[in-house]
Design a protein around this motif. Structure first.
Motif, PDB file in Angstrom:
ATOM      1  N   UNK A   1       9.977  -9.252   1.291  1.00 55.00           N
ATOM      2  CA  UNK A   1      10.151  -7.979   0.584  1.00 55.00           C
ATOM      3  C   UNK A   1      11.614  -7.818   0.205  1.00 55.00           C
ATOM      4  N   UNK A   2      11.853  -7.714  -1.077  1.00 57.67           N
ATOM      5  CA  UNK A   2      13.186  -7.466  -1.626  1.00 57.67           C
ATOM      6  C   UNK A   2      13.389  -5.952  -1.682  1.00 57.67           C
ATOM      7  N   UNK A   3      14.346  -5.427  -0.930  1.00 62.39           N
ATOM      8  CA  UNK A   3      14.486  -3.969  -0.857  1.00 62.39           C
ATOM      9  C   UNK A   3      15.066  -3.368  -2.127  1.00 62.39           C
ATOM     10  N   UNK A   4      14.643  -2.139  -2.430  1.00 62.99           N
ATOM     11  CA  UNK A   4      15.239  -1.402  -3.543  1.00 62.99           C
ATOM     12  C   UNK A   4      16.589  -0.815  -3.147  1.00 62.99           C
ATOM     13  N   UNK A   5      16.767  -0.495  -1.872  1.00 65.43           N
ATOM     14  CA  UNK A   5      18.020   0.086  -1.390  1.00 65.43           C
ATOM     15  C   UNK A   5      19.141  -0.948  -1.408  1.00 65.43           C
ATOM     16  N   UNK A   6      20.346  -0.472  -1.638  1.00 68.43           N
ATOM     17  CA  UNK A   6      21.507  -1.345  -1.619  1.00 68.43           C
ATOM     18  C   UNK A   6      21.936  -1.615  -0.179  1.00 68.43           C
TER      19      UNK A   6
ATOM     20  N   UNK B   1      10.135  -0.457  -7.467  1.00 67.34           N
ATOM     21  CA  UNK B   1       9.322   0.268  -6.484  1.00 67.34           C
ATOM     22  C   UNK B   1      10.051   0.445  -5.161  1.00 67.34           C
ATOM     23  N   UNK B   2       9.781   1.573  -4.505  1.00 68.52           N
ATOM     24  CA  UNK B   2      10.357   1.863  -3.191  1.00 68.52           C
ATOM     25  C   UNK B   2       9.283   1.644  -2.115  1.00 68.52           C
ATOM     26  N   UNK B   3       9.611   0.988  -1.000  1.00 64.00           N
ATOM     27  CA  UNK B   3      10.951   0.568  -0.581  1.00 64.00           C
ATOM     28  C   UNK B   3      11.376  -0.795  -1.095  1.00 64.00           C
TER      29      UNK B   3
ATOM     30  N   UNK C   1       0.826  -1.209   0.000  1.00 59.47           N
ATOM     31  CA  UNK C   1       0.000   0.000   0.000  1.00 59.47           C
ATOM     32  C   UNK C   1       0.856   1.253   0.000  1.00 59.47           C
ATOM     33  N   UNK C   2       1.965   1.206   0.733  1.00 60.41           N
ATOM     34  CA  UNK C   2       2.862   2.357   0.822  1.00 60.41           C
ATOM     35  C   UNK C   2       4.057   2.108  -0.083  1.00 60.41           C
ATOM     36  N   UNK C   3       3.975   2.533  -1.324  1.00 59.38           N
ATOM     37  CA  UNK C   3       5.008   2.248  -2.306  1.00 59.38           C
ATOM     38  C   UNK C   3       5.123   3.407  -3.285  1.00 59.38           C
ATOM     39  N   UNK C   4       6.349   3.703  -3.681  1.00 57.75           N
ATOM     40  CA  UNK C   4       6.621   4.772  -4.633  1.00 57.75           C
ATOM     41  C   UNK C   4       7.437   4.219  -5.789  1.00 57.75           C
ATOM     42  N   UNK C   5       7.272   4.770  -6.980  1.00 50.41           N
ATOM     43  CA  UNK C   5       8.086   4.313  -8.108  1.00 50.41           C
ATOM     44  C   UNK C   5       9.540   4.738  -7.940  1.00 50.41           C
TER      45      UNK C   5
END
Length: 445
Positions: free
Chosen positions: A107-112, A80-82, A71-75
């Motif tokens: 959840x696979x994170x977008x951050x390194x 998608x983030x996070x 629900x809380x996601x940004x492109x």
């Protein structure tokens, strides 16, 4: 009795603090060939959560998976983030040695990941969500606030999940045995069921083709309240149950290590409804206790247990906040009095006690000194017990004043200490030694 409208405001405020949005419940696409759905308090439980008739043999085996919209996601440029989420169902084993299907989310994170070694994995064991299937933490990632006139479910655990993802840590969340899955009742605060569900979630996450974590990734456990009890129990049982899941560190916040003391504390509190969840879970795990329940629980108590079996935390606050278990018994005794009168109940709760075995990896035990819902003293005693058995323990008393509300006294340390707890766990995932402050326990509050 605390005013229930105030509890509603607190629950909604907590959800809004997470950036939650009120959304209608909706069914997700089920697995191929399975269109069966059920409904709990007006919320349609997706077909995904109905286990198959036959389960695989190995614990942690992935039964099915599907994309899970957050629900809380940004492109973002790299996705998608996070991160990108996957709904899971995996096989575990319950207290009685029976095969059971458990759901959750990876959840696979977008951050390194910027720490030492490959991307690590943290298994998040949620705090108390309730006993209705609509309360499952994996559903709360998709619908952080469900408010439909029949149920109130707040995904407050999403905050810890997102904070870990922003550090580049992969996260797997368990729904626990029976929460979400439609074939049985959730065995609330069951020591073995909770521990197994947490450890098998790690195994399931590592088997996902889309996951970057592998058997070489460091693993940590994170949990508060019910989750703190589950991670504490998992840390104890890991060497024998899951030697293939070595742990770099475990955070156990406000762990309900001694259920006899916790039962007494929650009776008449804001979260008195948790007594019903506990009793329902105990009776599912040990049917031999049913004659005792039938002898002591009156008609009002039976109705309360049935009602609570489909409730989330918000529902229990409104419906049973401040209630006394003396209204549930044929004798007018409290549930704690009944436990003291029945050796079989004492024996059952003794088997649920956490602290009999030292974990084989570093643990951080945190407890609010004013917490009178999951009593501070029994959580501190867990640290003392582990220290006495040679455990590598970091004990953290969270120094906050009592404010007259058991719920706030319990919830405030979660928010106050969460950043420090995540930082401690991240250090362990980077390979930094934890040390121990067991030597200081005689002077610690």
């Amino acid at each position: 009795m605390p005013p229930r409208p105030r509890m509603l405001a607190a629950a909604i405020a907590a959800a809004l603090a997470l950036g939650a949005q009120t959304v209608p419940a909706a069914a997700a696409d089920g697995p191929a060939g399975d269109s069966t759905t059920t409904t709990s308090r007006g919320v349609e439980i997706p077909a995904f959560y109905t286990p198959p008739s036959e389960l695989p043999g190995a614990d942690g085996t992935l039964i099915r998976s599907e994309p899970l919209p957050l629900a809380l996601s940004l492109p973002g440029i790299d996705g998608p983030l996070p991160g990108r989420a996957t709904r899971l169902m995996y096989k575990s084993t319950d207290t009685n040695g029976e095969a059971v299907a458990v759901t959750g989310a990876y959840i696979e994170p977008a951050a390194k990941w910027r720490g030492d070694g490959p991307r690590p994995l943290v298994a998040v064991a949620p705090g108390t969500m309730g006993q209705g299937d609509q309360c499952a933490a994996s559903m709360a990632l998709e619908h952080p606030l469900q408010l439909n006139g029949q149920t109130v479910s707040v995904g407050y655990e999403d905050l810890s999940v997102y904070r870990l993802l922003l550090r580049g840590v992969a996260v797997v969340v368990t729904d626990y045995v029976g929460l979400g899955t439609t074939d049985r009742l959730h065995t609330y605060v069951n020591r073995v069921d909770g521990a197994h569900a947490v450890l098998d979630a790690v195994r399931a996450a590592r088997s996902l083709d889309s996951a970057s974590v592998t058997s070489g990734s460091r693993v940590g456990l994170f949990g508060y309240s019910q989750g703190g009890g589950a991670t504490a129990a998992a840390a104890e049982l890991q060497p024998s149950y899951a030697p293939d899941v070595p742990l770099s560190g475990t955070y156990a916040g406000a762990p309900p290590a001694d259920l006899a003391k916790v039962t007494k504390a929650i009776d008449g509190s804001d979260l008195a409804g948790a007594l019903g969840w506990s009793l329902n879970g105990f009776l599912q795990t040990e049917p031999a206790l049913r004659p005792i329940a039938d002898r002591y629980i009156n008609e009002a108590g039976q109705e309360a247990l049935k009602d609570l079996s489909t409730m989330c935390v918000g529902d229990a606050l409104f419906g049973y906040g401040g209630d006394s278990s003396t209204d549930w018994t044929t004798t007018g005794q409290s549930i704690s009095d009944v436990i003291r009168a029945e050796p079989a109940l004492q024996s059952f709760l003794a088997e649920q006690r956490i602290g009999s075995t030292a974990p084989g990896s570093p643990v951080r035990v945190a407890t609010g000194v004013s917490d009178d819902l999951v009593p501070h003293g029994q959580a501190r005693q867990l640290a003392v017990d582990w220290c006495g058995k040679g455990g590598e323990v970091t004990y953290v008393p969270v120094l906050l004043p009592g404010v007259g509300s058991g719920l706030l006294n319990h919830f405030a340390p979660l928010l106050t200490d969460q950043g420090n707890a995540i930082a401690w766990l991240t250090d362990r995932l980077s390979g930094e030694p934890a040390g121990s402050n067991c030597w200081s326990m005689p002077v610690q509050p």
